[in-house]
Design a protein around this motif. Structure first.
Motif, PDB file in Angstrom:
ATOM      1  N   GLN A 135      38.705   7.823 -24.733  1.00 35.79           N
ATOM      2  CA  GLN A 135      39.136   7.703 -26.118  1.00 35.79           C
ATOM      3  C   GLN A 135      39.381   6.254 -26.531  1.00 35.79           C
ATOM      4  OE1 GLN A 135      42.805   9.775 -27.071  1.00 35.79           O
ATOM      5  NE2 GLN A 135      42.113  10.117 -29.154  1.00 35.79           N
ATOM      6  N   SER A 136      39.985   5.478 -25.657  1.00 33.96           N
ATOM      7  CA  SER A 136      40.341   4.093 -25.983  1.00 33.96           C
ATOM      8  C   SER A 136      39.406   3.085 -25.330  1.00 33.96           C
ATOM      9  CB  SER A 136      41.790   3.812 -25.563  1.00 33.96           C
ATOM     10  OG  SER A 136      42.684   4.645 -26.248  1.00 33.96           O
ATOM     11  N   SER A 137      38.195   3.496 -25.026  1.00 34.63           N
ATOM     12  CA  SER A 137      37.245   2.576 -24.396  1.00 34.63           C
ATOM     13  C   SER A 137      36.580   1.685 -25.451  1.00 34.63           C
ATOM     14  CB  SER A 137      36.193   3.356 -23.605  1.00 34.63           C
ATOM     15  OG  SER A 137      35.459   4.221 -24.454  1.00 34.63           O
ATOM     16  N   ASP A 138      35.758   0.748 -24.997  1.00 35.44           N
ATOM     17  CA  ASP A 138      35.118  -0.227 -25.883  1.00 35.44           C
ATOM     18  C   ASP A 138      33.880   0.380 -26.525  1.00 35.44           C
ATOM     19  OD1 ASP A 138      34.028  -2.386 -27.167  1.00 35.44           O
ATOM     20  OD2 ASP A 138      33.617  -3.552 -25.357  1.00 35.44           O
ATOM     21  N   TRP A 139      34.032   0.861 -27.756  1.00 32.77           N
ATOM     22  CA  TRP A 139      32.921   1.504 -28.455  1.00 32.77           C
ATOM     23  C   TRP A 139      31.948   0.495 -29.052  1.00 32.77           C
ATOM     24  CZ3 TRP A 139      31.959   6.322 -27.410  1.00 32.77           C
ATOM     25  CH2 TRP A 139      33.007   7.128 -26.944  1.00 32.77           C
ATOM     26  N   GLY A 140      32.294  -0.760 -29.017  1.00 31.10           N
ATOM     27  CA  GLY A 140      31.405  -1.803 -29.511  1.00 31.10           C
ATOM     28  C   GLY A 140      30.590  -2.481 -28.426  1.00 31.10           C
ATOM     29  N   ALA A 141      30.662  -1.961 -27.206  1.00 30.06           N
ATOM     30  CA  ALA A 141      29.921  -2.558 -26.096  1.00 30.06           C
ATOM     31  C   ALA A 141      28.414  -2.492 -26.348  1.00 30.06           C
ATOM     32  CB  ALA A 141      30.266  -1.839 -24.792  1.00 30.06           C
ATOM     33  N   PRO A 142      27.643  -3.441 -25.799  1.00 24.57           N
ATOM     34  CA  PRO A 142      26.188  -3.427 -25.992  1.00 24.57           C
ATOM     35  C   PRO A 142      25.532  -2.132 -25.525  1.00 24.57           C
ATOM     36  CG  PRO A 142      26.895  -5.532 -25.104  1.00 24.57           C
ATOM     37  CD  PRO A 142      28.084  -4.643 -25.057  1.00 24.57           C
ATOM     38  N   GLU A 143      26.071  -1.539 -24.470  1.00 24.07           N
ATOM     39  CA  GLU A 143      25.562  -0.266 -23.968  1.00 24.07           C
ATOM     40  C   GLU A 143      26.725   0.710 -23.799  1.00 24.07           C
ATOM     41  OE1 GLU A 143      22.410   0.449 -23.627  1.00 24.07           O
ATOM     42  OE2 GLU A 143      21.706  -1.597 -24.050  1.00 24.07           O
ATOM     43  N   LEU A 144      26.550   1.938 -24.276  1.00 24.41           N
ATOM     44  CA  LEU A 144      27.568   2.963 -24.088  1.00 24.41           C
ATOM     45  C   LEU A 144      27.259   3.739 -22.818  1.00 24.41           C
ATOM     46  CD1 LEU A 144      28.074   4.363 -27.706  1.00 24.41           C
ATOM     47  CD2 LEU A 144      29.295   2.501 -26.541  1.00 24.41           C
ATOM     48  N   THR A 145      28.284   3.998 -22.029  1.00 29.34           N
ATOM     49  CA  THR A 145      28.105   4.725 -20.779  1.00 29.34           C
ATOM     50  C   THR A 145      27.853   6.210 -21.050  1.00 29.34           C
ATOM     51  OG1 THR A 145      30.456   5.257 -20.533  1.00 29.34           O
ATOM     52  CG2 THR A 145      29.687   3.117 -19.655  1.00 29.34           C
ATOM     53  N   GLU A 146      27.368   6.901 -20.036  1.00 31.73           N
ATOM     54  CA  GLU A 146      27.185   8.344 -20.164  1.00 31.73           C
ATOM     55  C   GLU A 146      28.522   9.031 -20.404  1.00 31.73           C
ATOM     56  OE1 GLU A 146      24.422  10.213 -20.399  1.00 31.73           O
ATOM     57  OE2 GLU A 146      23.369   8.286 -20.485  1.00 31.73           O
ATOM     58  N   ALA A 147      29.584   8.524 -19.788  1.00 33.50           N
ATOM     59  CA  ALA A 147      30.913   9.105 -19.994  1.00 33.50           C
ATOM     60  C   ALA A 147      31.352   8.947 -21.446  1.00 33.50           C
ATOM     61  CB  ALA A 147      31.926   8.449 -19.055  1.00 33.50           C
ATOM     62  N   GLN A 148      31.085   7.792 -22.046  1.00 34.56           N
ATOM     63  CA  GLN A 148      31.410   7.587 -23.452  1.00 34.56           C
ATOM     64  C   GLN A 148      30.614   8.528 -24.345  1.00 34.56           C
ATOM     65  OE1 GLN A 148      30.728   3.232 -23.492  1.00 34.56           O
ATOM     66  NE2 GLN A 148      32.725   3.068 -24.490  1.00 34.56           N
ATOM     67  N   ARG A 149      29.333   8.658 -24.059  1.00 28.44           N
ATOM     68  CA  ARG A 149      28.486   9.521 -24.879  1.00 28.44           C
ATOM     69  C   ARG A 149      28.937  10.981 -24.799  1.00 28.44           C
ATOM     70  NH1 ARG A 149      22.224   7.308 -24.557  1.00 28.44           N
ATOM     71  NH2 ARG A 149      22.711   5.075 -24.476  1.00 28.44           N
ATOM     72  N   ASP A 150      29.271  11.424 -23.610  1.00 30.30           N
ATOM     73  CA  ASP A 150      29.709  12.808 -23.466  1.00 30.30           C
ATOM     74  C   ASP A 150      31.050  13.028 -24.153  1.00 30.30           C
ATOM     75  OD1 ASP A 150      29.242  15.489 -22.200  1.00 30.30           O
ATOM     76  OD2 ASP A 150      31.205  15.017 -21.322  1.00 30.30           O
ATOM     77  N   TYR A 151      31.955  12.046 -24.041  1.00 28.75           N
ATOM     78  CA  TYR A 151      33.241  12.158 -24.736  1.00 28.75           C
ATOM     79  C   TYR A 151      33.022  12.246 -26.249  1.00 28.75           C
ATOM     80  CZ  TYR A 151      37.374  10.750 -27.239  1.00 28.75           C
ATOM     81  OH  TYR A 151      38.386  10.704 -28.158  1.00 28.75           O
ATOM     82  N   ALA A 152      32.189  11.345 -26.790  1.00 29.15           N
ATOM     83  CA  ALA A 152      31.934  11.337 -28.227  1.00 29.15           C
ATOM     84  C   ALA A 152      31.347  12.668 -28.683  1.00 29.15           C
ATOM     85  CB  ALA A 152      30.989  10.186 -28.584  1.00 29.15           C
ATOM     86  N   ALA A 153      30.420  13.205 -27.898  1.00 31.35           N
ATOM     87  CA  ALA A 153      29.809  14.490 -28.256  1.00 31.35           C
ATOM     88  C   ALA A 153      30.823  15.621 -28.219  1.00 31.35           C
ATOM     89  CB  ALA A 153      28.644  14.781 -27.313  1.00 31.35           C
ATOM     90  N   SER A 154      31.757  15.562 -27.263  1.00 30.36           N
ATOM     91  CA  SER A 154      32.745  16.639 -27.132  1.00 30.36           C
ATOM     92  C   SER A 154      33.660  16.717 -28.340  1.00 30.36           C
ATOM     93  CB  SER A 154      33.562  16.458 -25.848  1.00 30.36           C
ATOM     94  OG  SER A 154      34.492  15.387 -25.956  1.00 30.36           O
ATOM     95  N   ASP A 155      33.795  15.630 -29.073  1.00 30.15           N
ATOM     96  CA  ASP A 155      34.676  15.639 -30.237  1.00 30.15           C
ATOM     97  C   ASP A 155      34.107  16.440 -31.409  1.00 30.15           C
ATOM     98  OD1 ASP A 155      36.809  14.317 -29.178  1.00 30.15           O
ATOM     99  OD2 ASP A 155      36.441  12.405 -30.171  1.00 30.15           O
ATOM    100  N   VAL A 156      32.818  16.742 -31.386  1.00 28.34           N
ATOM    101  CA  VAL A 156      32.242  17.615 -32.430  1.00 28.34           C
ATOM    102  C   VAL A 156      31.758  18.943 -31.867  1.00 28.34           C
ATOM    103  CG1 VAL A 156      31.618  15.745 -34.001  1.00 28.34           C
ATOM    104  CG2 VAL A 156      29.979  16.452 -32.248  1.00 28.34           C
TER     105      VAL A 156
END
Length: 206
Positions: A135-156
């Motif tokens: 939730q509080s990770s760096d969403w502006g990073a040049p590359e988003l990790t798989e963990a970030q992508r899965d977290y973002a998807a889980s919110d919808v």
């Protein structure tokens, strides 16, 4: 179930039909004017989620996404719509309404608890589990990790099912009308936040 990742805009025709769309955002922080919009997540209620990522320096020229979010005939589902509406309007220039907010619906129906986070209501009402580690990770990073992508998807991922359950509870408790009035007011509430009244209750006697 697949998480689709798009840069700068949503491809045309990837969301089905004309039904409700689940929407969420990821930003660099909680101050909308300062903390840029990085990701918009969407789901039509099917097995897939779509993430639209905006890189640093983006001009947010996303005609397909803007047309979808701005469609007045398509309901948008959020959890804490107040924040997402402000971010979307500020960066994309679109008021993404009409609205159903699962956080407000939870507060109006689950009055036996003060736990109204998405993780809490998904667990109680749907028996699902959401990890909030990213939730509080760096969403502006040049590359988003798989963990970030899965977290973002889980919110919808769960919002369509939550809306069905919570709409039933609102009807059961006789609070559908007042909930709808709250949902209708949310675009104005977001604009009040952006105009400087985020922490001031203008309805109070003070």
């Amino acid at each position: 179930m697949t998480v689709h990742f798009h840069e700068e805009d949503l491809p045309a025709g990837v969301l089905a039909g004309d039904g409700p769309i689940a929407v969420d955002t990821e930003t660099m922080g909680l101050v909308t004017h300062r903390d840029r919009l990085c990701v918009v997540q969407l789901s039509d209620g099917g097995p897939d989620e779509h993430l639209v990522r905006f890189k640093v320096g983006s001009d947010y020229d996303a005609p397909n996404l803007k047309a979808l979010l701005g469609d007045p005939n398509r309901l948008k589902l959020y959890h804490f719509a107040r924040f997402d509406l402000a971010a979307i309007e500020y960066y994309l220039g679109t008021m993404a309404a009409p609205v159903f907010c699962t956080k407000i619906a939870s507060k109006l129906t689950r009055t036996y608890t003060d736990r109204h986070g998405l993780k809490n209501i998904v667990t109680e009402l749907l028996g699902g589990e959401i990890s909030k580690q990213q939730q509080s990770s760096d969403w502006g990073a040049p590359e988003l990790t798989e963990a970030q992508r899965d977290y973002a998807a889980s919110d919808v991922r769960y919002l369509h099912r939550l809306r069905d359950v919570l709409a039933g509870r609102l009807e059961r408790e006789g609070r559908t009308e007042i909930a709808q009035a709250c949902f209708d007011f949310l675009p104005t509430r977001a604009r009040l936040d952006m105009a400087g009244w985020a922490d001031k209750d203008i309805f109070s006697h003070e």
